[in-house]
Motif scaffolding. Structure first.
Motif, PDB file in Angstrom:
ATOM      1  N   ALA A   1       0.829  -1.203   0.000  1.00 58.90           N
ATOM      2  CA  ALA A   1       0.000   0.000   0.000  1.00 58.90           C
ATOM      3  C   ALA A   1       0.867   1.257   0.000  1.00 58.90           C
ATOM      4  N   GLU A   2       1.952   1.207   0.766  1.00 54.55           N
ATOM      5  CA  GLU A   2       2.805   2.394   0.853  1.00 54.55           C
ATOM      6  C   GLU A   2       3.455   2.713  -0.472  1.00 54.55           C
ATOM      7  N   GLN A   3       3.847   1.652  -1.173  1.00 54.06           N
ATOM      8  CA  GLN A   3       4.488   1.890  -2.457  1.00 54.06           C
ATOM      9  C   GLN A   3       3.498   2.464  -3.482  1.00 54.06           C
ATOM     10  N   ILE A   4       2.317   1.885  -3.510  1.00 56.57           N
ATOM     11  CA  ILE A   4       1.290   2.387  -4.425  1.00 56.57           C
ATOM     12  C   ILE A   4       0.955   3.836  -4.087  1.00 56.57           C
ATOM     13  N   ASP A   5       0.814   4.096  -2.803  1.00 53.51           N
ATOM     14  CA  ASP A   5       0.469   5.439  -2.351  1.00 53.51           C
ATOM     15  C   ASP A   5       1.492   6.472  -2.826  1.00 53.51           C
TER      16      ASP A   5
END
Lengths: 318, 214
Positions: free
Chosen positions: A92-96
């Motif tokens: 999620a952090e990478q996508i964000d």
């Protein structure tokens, strides 16, 4: 776009022919393009009567994916709420991080004011990429997917009934993205790099094609040790999204999506055309000049590129 | 063949580090003096060159390859650092994983680029002091242990960026001058400075390996 016409059945062949020749109009707010892309990607069937039911079923299914993977079918408008609910989730952090940086110059993605849609749209993108990575653990999320999804989502959000249902555009874009990504999937899989399916093989193929269609410029770049991997890697992995004006990117995608032959081949032919189009300048350039020109493509009438690509002969033996 | 390049005191520099530590931002601050909070992720190594005026009144050209951070895009990495004169390793002081990644880069560099390559470590995002996870002394100690110069930088606040690149250019220039002075054979007419001759040798040596891909 008569092929979209009023008949009960869309003439997909004729539609593709028109679209691949730069024939998708821009002056209707993008509605025609949304429809053309959906048909070309076989998200919508040829029979017009089945469109509504098809879309409804797909959107419902997507809603269930959201419930399963994203906990909620609705998105919040508070900036940062999406990731705050997922701290510690590396995916999620990478996508964000990547979605936060998508086309910072475009109003569509960055309309953050009061009643601004930018935040909601970015959350829809985050959700879609997250769902895709969860459903495709073999690929997960790779940088560049956000550009591809963003491009499709932009086009489909402009379609006539985009506000028909919550998540409608996001759902349509999700399936269209899945379809086009499927064709370029191997390029994104690191384990395939060294095989004849991976991105390196594709870059070598491009080099071979360039040797056939533009031996002079190809020879010059070879002399400079300037390989296709140094400039075409981004064209290929991001499908031109970071290298041309957005309106031009859409034109290039029209051609690729409508290609009657494989889209990969079409992509490589467009890459060849990009090089040939500035061939005379490249031939006079040293390494630095050529590198800069290829990595920062000079302003161009994009139809020159699509026509050059269309005019390349097929089937020349290497 | 590449006249302008051969005539200059040119060096190949590669920027390495995990995704989103600020490699592109450091370079854009240095070359264009700009900064954007929403810098687009780099997926393909980007080439930029900058002419640097050195303190000894000389000049050098830094040909910098700004590489992609995400693991996925490392397949093509070696072509960018194989012949590099220097590597600038960047980490984010608020992300200790990115500091570990620098360490693994150094191991890889040693294997592929050998021990000749000059190293510099940039501890970036120094403006985010409150969120710091990697102490300055840890960074400095590590840099010292690998014989690298250490810089605390902030592309956003424009702190330490120019100094870092200037120092890399100065060190490379001095190294080249020194190897010329030390290696000196007789019989070559040069304009007094040993460096220009050494440069020629270096370029001839480079041809078979990297040619003009400086």
């Amino acid at each position: 776009m008569e092929a979209l016409g009023r008949d009960d059945e869309v003439d997909a062949g004729r539609l593709k022919l028109l679209a691949s020749d730069g024939g998708v109009p821009d002056d209707d707010g993008g509605r025609a393009r949304a429809m053309v892309w959906k048909v070309c990607l076989e998200y919508l069937p040829k029979e017009r009567a089945r469109w509504e039911a098809t879309e409804r079923a797909r959107r419902e299914e997507y809603g269930r994916f959201l419930e399963e993977f994203c906990a909620s079918t609705t998105t919040t408008t508070t900036s940062g709420a999406w990731i705050d609910a997922r701290r510690g989730d590396e995916l999620a952090e990478q996508i964000d991080r990547d979605v936060a940086r998508v086309h910072p110059d475009m109003h569509f993605f960055n309309d953050e004011g009061e009643d601004g849609e930018g935040g909601r749209r970015k959350d829809e993108m985050r959700n879609a990429l997250y769902v895709f990575a969860k459903l495709n653990p073999g690929v997960g999320y790779v940088q560049g997917m956000h550009e591809m999804y963003g491009c499709i989502y932009y086009v489909l959000a402009n379609s006539a009934d985009a506000h028909a249902a919550p998540n409608a555009a996001a759902a349509d874009a999700f399936y269209c993205f899945t379809e086009i990504f499927g064709e370029f999937r191997d390029v994104f899989v690191m384990e395939l790099d060294a095989t004849d399916q991976g991105v390196r093989a594709l870059l070598d193929e491009l080099s071979d094609m360039l040797a056939v269609h533009g031996p002079e410029v190809h020879g010059h770049l070879e002399d400079l040790n300037l390989t296709t991997s140094m400039y075409a890697f981004r064209w290929i992995t991001l499908l031109f999204t970071q290298d041309f004006e957005f309106a031009d990117v859409l034109r290039l995608w029209d051609v690729m999506l409508a290609s009657p032959r494989s889209r990969k081949e079409c992509l490589l032919r467009l890459c060849v055309a990009c090089v040939l189009n500035i061939g005379s300048e490249l031939i006079d350039g040293d390494f630095a000049t050529c590198m800069k020109m290829l990595q920062n493509y000079p302003p161009v009438d994009i139809r020159r590129i699509t026509r050059l690509a269309a005019a390349l002969p097929y089937g020349i033996a290497r | 063949m590449t006249g302008a390049q051969s005539a200059s005191n040119a060096f190949k520099v590669v920027l390495l580090g995990e995704g989103r530590v600020g490699k592109t931002s450091l370079l854009l601050r240095y070359v264009e003096n700009t900064f954007s909070e929403t810098q687009t992720p780099t997926v393909q190594a980007t080439y930029l060159s900058k002419r640097v005026a050195l303190e000894n009144d000389g000049a050098a050209t830094l040909n910098v390859w700004d590489t992609a951070g995400q693991e996925r895009f490392h397949a093509l990495g070696p072509i960018y650092y194989r012949d590099a004169d220097a590597a600038v390793l960047v980490y984010d002081i608020t992300d200790s994983d990115s500091f570990d990644r620098v360490k693994s880069w150094v191991k890889e560099l040693r294997q592929i680029a050998g021990s000749e390559i000059s190293l510099a470590v940039c501890a970036n995002k120094s403006d985010l002091e409150r969120a710091r996870k990697v102490s300055q002394s840890d960074g400095e100690t590590y840099a010292k242990s690998i014989g690298a110069a250490f810089f605390s930088t902030s592309a956003k606040a424009d702190k330490g960026v120019a100094q870092a690149f200037m120092s890399v250019a100065t060190a490379l220039d001095a190294k080249r001058g020194k190897s010329a002075a030390g290696g000196g054979g007789a019989g070559t007419k040069t304009s007094g400075v040993g460096r220009s001759r050494s440069l020629k040798i270096a370029e001839e040596e480079m041809k078979p390996r990297g040619g003009d891909c400086c």
